[in-house]
Design an enzyme around this catalytic site. Structure first.
Site, PDB file in Angstrom:
ATOM      1  N   ARG A   1       0.841  -1.371   0.040  1.00 58.23           N
ATOM      2  CA  ARG A   1       0.084  -0.061  -0.393  1.00 58.23           C
ATOM      3  C   ARG A   1       0.563   0.770  -0.087  1.00 58.23           C
ATOM      4  O   ARG A   1       1.369   1.161   0.329  1.00 58.23           O
ATOM      5  CB  ARG A   1      -0.710   0.007   1.577  1.00 58.23           C
ATOM      6  CG  ARG A   1      -1.937   1.428   1.660  1.00 58.23           C
ATOM      7  CD  ARG A   1      -2.831   1.196   2.472  1.00 58.23           C
ATOM      8  NE  ARG A   1      -2.510   2.017   4.031  1.00 58.23           N
ATOM      9  CZ  ARG A   1      -2.794   2.680   4.327  1.00 58.23           C
ATOM     10  NH1 ARG A   1      -3.291   1.940   4.726  1.00 58.23           N
ATOM     11  NH2 ARG A   1      -1.947   3.467   5.148  1.00 58.23           N
TER      12      ARG A   1
ATOM     13  N   TYR B   1      -3.186  11.791   6.543  1.00 64.01           N
ATOM     14  CA  TYR B   1      -3.887  11.032   7.736  1.00 64.01           C
ATOM     15  C   TYR B   1      -2.854   9.369   7.015  1.00 64.01           C
ATOM     16  O   TYR B   1      -3.111   9.133   5.790  1.00 64.01           O
ATOM     17  CB  TYR B   1      -5.322  10.353   7.739  1.00 64.01           C
ATOM     18  CG  TYR B   1      -4.962   9.143   9.005  1.00 64.01           C
ATOM     19  CD1 TYR B   1      -5.896   9.414   9.699  1.00 64.01           C
ATOM     20  CD2 TYR B   1      -5.528   7.992   8.392  1.00 64.01           C
ATOM     21  CE1 TYR B   1      -6.006   8.527  10.953  1.00 64.01           C
ATOM     22  CE2 TYR B   1      -6.197   6.429   8.784  1.00 64.01           C
ATOM     23  CZ  TYR B   1      -6.421   7.277  10.110  1.00 64.01           C
ATOM     24  OH  TYR B   1      -6.684   5.843  10.749  1.00 64.01           O
TER      25      TYR B   1
ATOM     26  N   ASP C   1      -5.244   3.766  -0.217  1.00 60.69           N
ATOM     27  CA  ASP C   1      -6.298   3.671   1.123  1.00 60.69           C
ATOM     28  C   ASP C   1      -6.315   5.359   1.321  1.00 60.69           C
ATOM     29  O   ASP C   1      -5.723   6.869   0.996  1.00 60.69           O
ATOM     30  CB  ASP C   1      -5.884   4.171   2.182  1.00 60.69           C
ATOM     31  CG  ASP C   1      -6.993   3.892   3.068  1.00 60.69           C
ATOM     32  OD1 ASP C   1      -7.584   4.303   2.777  1.00 60.69           O
ATOM     33  OD2 ASP C   1      -6.618   2.949   4.607  1.00 60.69           O
TER      34      ASP C   1
ATOM     35  N   HIS D   1      -9.256   6.342   3.090  1.00 69.11           N
ATOM     36  CA  HIS D   1      -9.542   6.716   4.116  1.00 69.11           C
ATOM     37  C   HIS D   1     -11.018   7.672   4.068  1.00 69.11           C
ATOM     38  O   HIS D   1     -10.949   9.155   4.873  1.00 69.11           O
ATOM     39  CB  HIS D   1      -8.913   7.342   4.585  1.00 69.11           C
ATOM     40  CG  HIS D   1      -7.558   6.773   5.294  1.00 69.11           C
ATOM     41  ND1 HIS D   1      -6.067   6.847   4.705  1.00 69.11           N
ATOM     42  CD2 HIS D   1      -8.036   5.925   6.259  1.00 69.11           C
ATOM     43  CE1 HIS D   1      -5.439   6.206   5.445  1.00 69.11           C
ATOM     44  NE2 HIS D   1      -5.798   5.259   6.188  1.00 69.11           N
TER      45      HIS D   1
ATOM     46  N   GLU E   1      -8.518   2.211  -1.642  1.00 70.25           N
ATOM     47  CA  GLU E   1      -9.746   2.201  -0.235  1.00 70.25           C
ATOM     48  C   GLU E   1     -10.518   2.881   0.040  1.00 70.25           C
ATOM     49  O   GLU E   1      -9.872   4.137   0.006  1.00 70.25           O
ATOM     50  CB  GLU E   1      -8.652   0.971   0.625  1.00 70.25           C
ATOM     51  CG  GLU E   1      -9.724   0.789   1.761  1.00 70.25           C
ATOM     52  CD  GLU E   1      -8.487   0.462   2.774  1.00 70.25           C
ATOM     53  OE1 GLU E   1      -7.359   0.327   2.518  1.00 70.25           O
ATOM     54  OE2 GLU E   1      -8.586   0.910   4.065  1.00 70.25           O
TER      55      GLU E   1
ATOM     56  N   GLU F   1     -13.523  -1.750   6.233  1.00 68.94           N
ATOM     57  CA  GLU F   1     -12.447  -1.656   7.866  1.00 68.94           C
ATOM     58  C   GLU F   1     -13.647  -0.681   9.018  1.00 68.94           C
ATOM     59  O   GLU F   1     -13.631  -1.969  10.247  1.00 68.94           O
ATOM     60  CB  GLU F   1     -11.349  -1.304   8.100  1.00 68.94           C
ATOM     61  CG  GLU F   1     -11.516   0.398   8.402  1.00 68.94           C
ATOM     62  CD  GLU F   1     -10.335   0.972   7.373  1.00 68.94           C
ATOM     63  OE1 GLU F   1      -9.294   0.243   6.524  1.00 68.94           O
ATOM     64  OE2 GLU F   1      -9.912   1.649   8.015  1.00 68.94           O
TER      65      GLU F   1
ATOM     66  N   ARG G   1     -13.356  -5.844   3.364  1.00 64.94           N
ATOM     67  CA  ARG G   1     -12.303  -5.006   4.554  1.00 64.94           C
ATOM     68  C   ARG G   1     -12.665  -5.973   6.123  1.00 64.94           C
ATOM     69  O   ARG G   1     -11.872  -5.212   7.013  1.00 64.94           O
ATOM     70  CB  ARG G   1     -12.070  -3.868   4.305  1.00 64.94           C
ATOM     71  CG  ARG G   1     -10.843  -4.057   3.005  1.00 64.94           C
ATOM     72  CD  ARG G   1      -9.968  -3.213   2.743  1.00 64.94           C
ATOM     73  NE  ARG G   1      -9.460  -2.454   3.657  1.00 64.94           N
ATOM     74  CZ  ARG G   1      -8.160  -3.041   4.955  1.00 64.94           C
ATOM     75  NH1 ARG G   1      -7.445  -4.026   4.248  1.00 64.94           N
ATOM     76  NH2 ARG G   1      -8.092  -2.006   5.977  1.00 64.94           N
TER      77      ARG G   1
ATOM     78  N   GLU H   1      -4.809  -7.218   5.178  1.00 66.18           N
ATOM     79  CA  GLU H   1      -3.093  -6.395   5.539  1.00 66.18           C
ATOM     80  C   GLU H   1      -2.538  -6.836   6.581  1.00 66.18           C
ATOM     81  O   GLU H   1      -3.045  -7.531   7.841  1.00 66.18           O
ATOM     82  CB  GLU H   1      -4.553  -5.278   6.154  1.00 66.18           C
ATOM     83  CG  GLU H   1      -3.967  -3.611   6.022  1.00 66.18           C
ATOM     84  CD  GLU H   1      -4.258  -2.900   6.402  1.00 66.18           C
ATOM     85  OE1 GLU H   1      -5.466  -2.809   7.013  1.00 66.18           O
ATOM     86  OE2 GLU H   1      -4.256  -1.421   6.536  1.00 66.18           O
TER      87      GLU H   1
ATOM     88  N   TRP I   1     -12.536  11.783   8.142  1.00 63.13           N
ATOM     89  CA  TRP I   1     -11.137  11.052   8.341  1.00 63.13           C
ATOM     90  C   TRP I   1     -10.647  10.337   7.125  1.00 63.13           C
ATOM     91  O   TRP I   1     -10.162  10.241   7.093  1.00 63.13           O
ATOM     92  CB  TRP I   1     -11.587  10.369   9.997  1.00 63.13           C
ATOM     93  CG  TRP I   1     -12.518   9.104   9.843  1.00 63.13           C
ATOM     94  CD1 TRP I   1     -13.156   8.693  10.758  1.00 63.13           C
ATOM     95  CD2 TRP I   1     -11.493   7.830   9.554  1.00 63.13           C
ATOM     96  NE1 TRP I   1     -13.689   7.380  10.290  1.00 63.13           N
ATOM     97  CE2 TRP I   1     -12.335   6.517  10.023  1.00 63.13           C
ATOM     98  CE3 TRP I   1     -10.034   7.398   9.624  1.00 63.13           C
ATOM     99  CZ2 TRP I   1     -12.907   5.330   9.696  1.00 63.13           C
ATOM    100  CZ3 TRP I   1     -10.079   5.707   8.644  1.00 63.13           C
ATOM    101  CH2 TRP I   1     -11.523   4.748   9.614  1.00 63.13           C
TER     102      TRP I   1
HETATM  103  O1  EZ4 Z   1      -7.222   3.369  10.166  1.00 64.24           O
HETATM  104  O2  EZ4 Z   1      -6.375   0.844  11.797  1.00 64.24           O
HETATM  105  O3  EZ4 Z   1      -6.409   0.401   6.120  1.00 64.24           O
HETATM  106  N1  EZ4 Z   1      -5.955   0.740   7.154  1.00 64.24           N
HETATM  107  C1  EZ4 Z   1      -6.276   2.312   7.697  1.00 64.24           C
HETATM  108  C2  EZ4 Z   1      -5.609   2.117   9.547  1.00 64.24           C
HETATM  109  C3  EZ4 Z   1      -6.926   2.088  10.498  1.00 64.24           C
HETATM  110  C4  EZ4 Z   1      -6.341   2.116  11.568  1.00 64.24           C
HETATM  111  C5  EZ4 Z   1      -7.927   2.418  12.583  1.00 64.24           C
HETATM  112  O4  EZ4 Z   1      -8.134   2.701  13.879  1.00 64.24           O
HETATM  113  O5  EZ4 Z   1      -7.278   2.419   7.277  1.00 64.24           O
HETATM  114  O6  EZ4 Z   1      -4.781   3.248   9.098  1.00 64.24           O
HETATM  115 CO    CO Z   2      -8.325   1.778   5.797  1.00 64.85          CO
END
Ligand code: EZ4
Ligand code: CO
Length: 402
Positions: free
Chosen positions: A147, A159, A210, A212, A236, A262, A283, A339, A402
């Protein structure tokens, strides 16, 4: 096999973990992970106050009935706290059943569907060059899938981009820290990262990314389209998934594969996403989605719709969850990828385990159960430390996903 006692163990060997330990009249013990990043003590209290009193005296072999008892019996169904608590009980009971049978857990789940479990690592850097160097290191270590995340020019923090590369942990403060976000800057920069990755490493390594949950559906569609030439393994969480129908729009515009889930805790969170084939990878993971019992239900449903699994495996899942996930991964037919973020040496010492990672693949090992134990004396040395996940705002100060 009667349950005689159960305890919640909270420890912090570098980061917080909540573990449920179930004891039986046959002398066997089972372990389940109950860690919910940033909300750990809510699950610990749910278990000690509302679950453990009802566990004592139950037949440890009745896994399905126990799952239904705590799911239906709570009256207040679903939600991350409830489902983590149920997951911990369920994982510990599968561990016990497999130990009682003297078999590794995957044998009770139908045996191996594959020889080994492919996992992806996290490469991240402050800029494109640093991210490329990290990817190179993973490839040298034998990883087949990586990733890639990188800092965005003009944004102070991103992030998923770590200060401490390998042990990246986003939950970093007692009261949540705040990040700033610009979709314009992000969408402008990300294709350059993947262009550079393919120019340097070619198309053999699987590359993942990712988002997010940071984009609107139409922005996500544009990102997916702009990344098509780089043939990602997946994109993702491109947009928040409370509105599952939002993914129809993304799907209409791009063939970049999509992975979501997730933060989901039940099959109902992905019913439409899977049923309409709006995603390619689901996920959900053992600890957040009701344990092995419920995760199998999700995987079986996903199989009907040609969706594969891609279990969350960040460091906030303890080795107990990782162990259980690997037995699930190796057994389930429609497994996609796992992962993997390495735990610290301190964490690995608290949770001795049978699983091994080599050359890009995991082997769950052949110890009876899920193969993960806890050193309680060592765990007791690490006191709980409140740590919240960061919140995110746009440049004008408004809250953003987030
Ligand atoms: O944000 O595990 O794909 N992985 C992620 C991680 C999550 C954290 C949250 O607890 O997006 O970094
Ligand atoms: Co993620």
């Amino acid at each position: 096999m009667k349950i005689t006692n159960a305890r919640v163990i909270v420890t912090c060997p570098g980061r917080n973990f909540v573990t449920l330990k179930i004891e039986t009249d046959e002398g066997l013990t089972g372990l389940g992970d109950a860690t919910l990043n940033g909300r750990e003590l809510a699950v610990a209290a749910y278990l000690s106050e509302h679950v453990i009193p009802a566990l004592i005296g139950r037949d440890a072999h009745r896994i399905e009935d126990t799952w239904q008892y705590f799911y239906r019996g709570a009256y207040w169904r679903r939600g991350p706290v409830t489902m983590c608590a149920i997951a911990a009980v369920d994982t510990a009971l599968w561990d016990l059943k497999a130990k009682a049978a003297n078999l590794p857990l995957y044998q009770l789940l139908g045996g191996k569907s594959r020889d080994a479990v492919m996992a992806y690592g996290h490469a991240n850097g402050r800029d494109i060059d640093e991210t490329l160097d990290e990817i190179g290191r993973y490839i040298d270590e034998g990883y087949k899938a990586i990733r890639a995340q990188c800092g965005i020019p003009g944004l102070d923090s991103t992030y998923g981009v770590a200060k401490d590369k390998r042990y990246y942990e986003p939950a970093d403060a007692t009261v949540a820290s705040e990040n700033r976000w610009s979709t314009t800057k992000y969408l402008d920069h990300v294709p350059k990262l993947f262009d550079a990755i393919r120019a340097r490493f070619g198309f053999e390594p699987h590359i993942l990314h990712d988002v997010h949950h940071r984009l609107t559906p139409i922005e996500a569609a544009r990102l997916g389209k702009s990344l098509e030439p780089y043939r990602l393994f997946w994109m993702e969480d491109p947009t928040p998934a409370e509105n599952q129908a939002a993914f129809r729009l993304i799907r209409q515009h791009t063939v970049t594969p999509i992975a979501v889930g997730e933060v989901f805790n039940t099959i109902y969170d992905c019913q439409q996403l899977i049923g309409e084939q709006l995603i390619d990878y689901i996920r959900t993971t053992v600890v957040h989605a009701g344990g092995i019992t419920h995760l199998r239900r999700i995987a079986n449903f996903a199989e009907l719709h040609q969706v594969r699994t891609g279990c969350h495996g960040a460091t906030d899942l303890s080795p107990v969850c990782m162990g259980a996930a690997l037995h699930f991964d190796i057994s389930v037919h429609n497994f996609g990828i796992q992962e993997y973020m390495v735990h610290t040496d301190a964490t690995n010492a608290v949770f001795p385990h049978a699983y091994r990672f080599e050359n890009g693949f995991f082997d769950p090992g052949d110890a009876p159960g899920h193969g993960v134990e806890i050193d309680e004396a060592l765990a007791a040395r690490y006191r709980y430390k409140p740590s919240a996940l960061p919140v995110n705002r746009l440049e004008d100060g408004s809250m953003w996903d987030w």
